[in-house]
Design a protein around this motif. Structure first.
Motif, mmCIF file in Angstrom:
data_model
loop_
_atom_site.group_PDB
_atom_site.id
_atom_site.type_symbol
_atom_site.label_atom_id
_atom_site.label_comp_id
_atom_site.label_asym_id
_atom_site.label_seq_id
_atom_site.Cartn_x
_atom_site.Cartn_y
_atom_site.Cartn_z
ATOM 1 N N SER A 38 0.967 -1.183 0.135
ATOM 2 C CA SER A 38 -0.116 -0.027 0.070
ATOM 3 C C SER A 38 0.983 1.322 -0.045
ATOM 4 O O SER A 38 0.407 2.272 -0.680
ATOM 5 C CB SER A 38 -0.956 -0.073 1.177
ATOM 6 N N TYR A 39 1.968 1.074 0.553
ATOM 7 C CA TYR A 39 2.783 2.360 0.562
ATOM 8 C C TYR A 39 3.552 2.653 -0.589
ATOM 9 O O TYR A 39 3.657 3.711 -1.210
ATOM 10 C CB TYR A 39 4.085 2.223 1.771
ATOM 11 N N ASN A 40 3.929 1.690 -1.308
ATOM 12 C CA ASN A 40 4.494 1.669 -2.714
ATOM 13 C C ASN A 40 3.466 2.099 -3.649
ATOM 14 O O ASN A 40 3.675 3.135 -4.599
ATOM 15 C CB ASN A 40 4.930 0.463 -3.163
ATOM 16 N N GLN A 41 2.185 1.738 -3.544
ATOM 17 C CA GLN A 41 0.920 2.270 -4.465
ATOM 18 C C GLN A 41 0.918 3.836 -4.073
ATOM 19 O O GLN A 41 0.808 4.640 -4.923
ATOM 20 C CB GLN A 41 -0.328 1.552 -4.017
ATOM 21 N N LYS A 47 3.993 10.333 -6.895
ATOM 22 C CA LYS A 47 4.812 10.762 -7.885
ATOM 23 C C LYS A 47 3.865 11.264 -9.143
ATOM 24 O O LYS A 47 4.219 12.304 -10.194
ATOM 25 C CB LYS A 47 5.747 9.693 -8.304
ATOM 26 N N ASP A 48 2.858 10.271 -9.518
ATOM 27 C CA ASP A 48 2.060 11.047 -10.589
ATOM 28 C C ASP A 48 1.592 12.346 -10.356
ATOM 29 O O ASP A 48 1.592 13.211 -11.369
ATOM 30 C CB ASP A 48 0.937 10.090 -10.697
ATOM 31 N N LEU A 49 1.045 12.629 -9.160
ATOM 32 C CA LEU A 49 0.608 13.941 -8.810
ATOM 33 C C LEU A 49 1.567 15.172 -8.686
ATOM 34 O O LEU A 49 1.216 16.189 -9.332
ATOM 35 C CB LEU A 49 -0.132 13.736 -7.590
ATOM 36 N N GLN A 50 2.733 14.827 -8.536
ATOM 37 C CA GLN A 50 3.922 15.740 -8.412
ATOM 38 C C GLN A 50 4.130 16.301 -9.946
ATOM 39 O O GLN A 50 4.225 17.283 -10.354
ATOM 40 C CB GLN A 50 5.137 15.201 -7.790
ATOM 41 N N ILE A 51 4.306 15.064 -10.759
ATOM 42 C CA ILE A 51 4.519 15.348 -12.228
ATOM 43 C C ILE A 51 3.332 16.235 -12.902
ATOM 44 O O ILE A 51 3.690 17.175 -13.571
ATOM 45 C CB ILE A 51 4.600 13.802 -12.962
ATOM 46 N N GLU A 52 2.071 16.112 -12.354
ATOM 47 C CA GLU A 52 0.987 16.701 -13.111
ATOM 48 C C GLU A 52 1.067 18.193 -12.647
ATOM 49 O O GLU A 52 0.756 18.908 -13.263
ATOM 50 C CB GLU A 52 -0.330 15.946 -12.510
ATOM 51 N N LEU A 53 1.554 18.055 -11.258
ATOM 52 C CA LEU A 53 1.573 19.591 -10.524
ATOM 53 C C LEU A 53 2.621 20.478 -11.358
ATOM 54 O O LEU A 53 2.056 21.822 -11.764
ATOM 55 C CB LEU A 53 1.730 19.518 -9.268
ATOM 56 N N ILE A 95 11.870 8.910 -15.100
ATOM 57 C CA ILE A 95 12.324 9.332 -16.422
ATOM 58 C C ILE A 95 11.811 10.250 -17.053
ATOM 59 O O ILE A 95 12.044 11.159 -17.655
ATOM 60 C CB ILE A 95 12.704 7.879 -17.254
ATOM 61 N N VAL A 96 10.319 10.151 -17.013
ATOM 62 C CA VAL A 96 9.253 11.106 -17.810
ATOM 63 C C VAL A 96 9.717 12.648 -16.956
ATOM 64 O O VAL A 96 9.816 13.324 -17.845
ATOM 65 C CB VAL A 96 7.923 10.587 -17.767
ATOM 66 N N GLN A 97 9.885 12.668 -15.901
ATOM 67 C CA GLN A 97 9.964 13.973 -15.015
ATOM 68 C C GLN A 97 11.412 14.409 -15.523
ATOM 69 O O GLN A 97 11.531 15.577 -15.794
ATOM 70 C CB GLN A 97 9.903 13.722 -13.445
ATOM 71 N N LYS A 98 12.431 13.822 -15.472
ATOM 72 C CA LYS A 98 13.906 14.024 -16.043
ATOM 73 C C LYS A 98 13.563 14.518 -17.314
ATOM 74 O O LYS A 98 14.227 15.716 -17.636
ATOM 75 C CB LYS A 98 14.844 13.072 -15.887
ATOM 76 N N LEU A 99 12.880 13.858 -18.377
ATOM 77 C CA LEU A 99 12.864 14.173 -19.889
ATOM 78 C C LEU A 99 12.051 15.443 -19.825
ATOM 79 O O LEU A 99 12.499 16.402 -20.737
ATOM 80 C CB LEU A 99 12.225 13.258 -20.444
ATOM 81 N N GLN A 100 11.107 15.700 -18.917
ATOM 82 C CA GLN A 100 10.289 16.915 -19.005
ATOM 83 C C GLN A 100 11.256 17.978 -18.658
ATOM 84 O O GLN A 100 11.231 19.097 -19.276
ATOM 85 C CB GLN A 100 9.217 17.071 -17.916
ATOM 86 N N GLU A 101 11.953 17.834 -17.727
ATOM 87 C CA GLU A 101 12.918 19.063 -17.307
ATOM 88 C C GLU A 101 13.718 19.415 -18.272
ATOM 89 O O GLU A 101 14.145 20.851 -18.582
ATOM 90 C CB GLU A 101 13.661 18.562 -15.973
ATOM 91 N N GLU A 102 14.491 18.488 -19.006
ATOM 92 C CA GLU A 102 15.291 18.910 -20.220
ATOM 93 C C GLU A 102 14.599 19.420 -21.329
ATOM 94 O O GLU A 102 15.226 20.017 -22.279
ATOM 95 C CB GLU A 102 16.177 17.606 -20.476
ATOM 96 N N LEU A 103 13.439 19.079 -21.534
ATOM 97 C CA LEU A 103 12.469 19.676 -22.726
ATOM 98 C C LEU A 103 12.017 21.084 -22.534
ATOM 99 O O LEU A 103 11.206 21.322 -23.342
ATOM 100 C CB LEU A 103 11.814 18.659 -23.288
#
Length: 163
Positions: A38-41, A47-53, A95-103
């Motif tokens: 449950s903690y992992n979920q 993490k999803d919400l941080q990326i969306e924010l 990886i998506v978050q790191k790529l977002q920052e670079e782009l």
């Protein structure tokens, strides 16, 4: 053997105590497993919400900055293509978050001049290695599409194998 014998009572008490302690250990292991799942979920959802924010905040800054211009890239959406290499959700999100920052450099650019920027991004990011959770992953940009101010990028992520 009679049950009144003190040795038999001690032996029976020791057996019941051992079974009780074994039950406690098994219960603790099961509880710990459920807790970690449950903690992992919860961590993945966070993490999803941080990326969306972060993406929404970046889009809002871009919208304020370039509200008068209609032909610019206002948003960048990155999608990870499914491949034969299964990638855990946490690594994919990081990886998506790191790529977002670079782009971010592409945000605010003209959609009509994206060809030169896309070539630069493709050569810069092609086969780039990202280290996530002590594992190395290779990222390859498969497709880039601009539509209505949204730059959509499909990437393929593979575990990196050193040759």
């Amino acid at each position: 053997m009679e049950t009144g014998n003190p040795r038999n009572r001690v032996r029976i008490f020791a057996q019941f105590t051992g079974i009780f302690i074994l039950g406690m250990v098994i219960g603790a292991v099961i509880y710990n497993g459920i807790f970690h799942l449950s903690y992992n979920q919860l961590w993945i959802e966070n993490k999803d919400l941080q990326i969306e924010l972060n993406q929404a905040l970046d889009e809002m800054k871009t919208m304020k900055k370039f509200s008068k211009r209609q032909t610019i890239i206002k948003s960048i959406k990155i999608r990870v293509e499914e491949s034969e290499h299964t990638l855990d959700a946490v690594a994919s999100k990081e990886i998506v978050q790191k790529l977002q920052e670079e782009l971010q450099v592409l945000r605010g650019r003209s959609m009509f001049e994206i060809d030169t920027d896309a070539k630069m991004a493709r050569t810069f990011l092609n086969r780039k290695i990202y280290i996530v959770r002590e594992k190395e992953f290779s990222v390859q940009i498969k497709t880039m599409l601009v539509s209505e101010g949204v730059l959509q990028i499909w990437i393929e992520v593979k575990p990196y194998v050193r040759s």
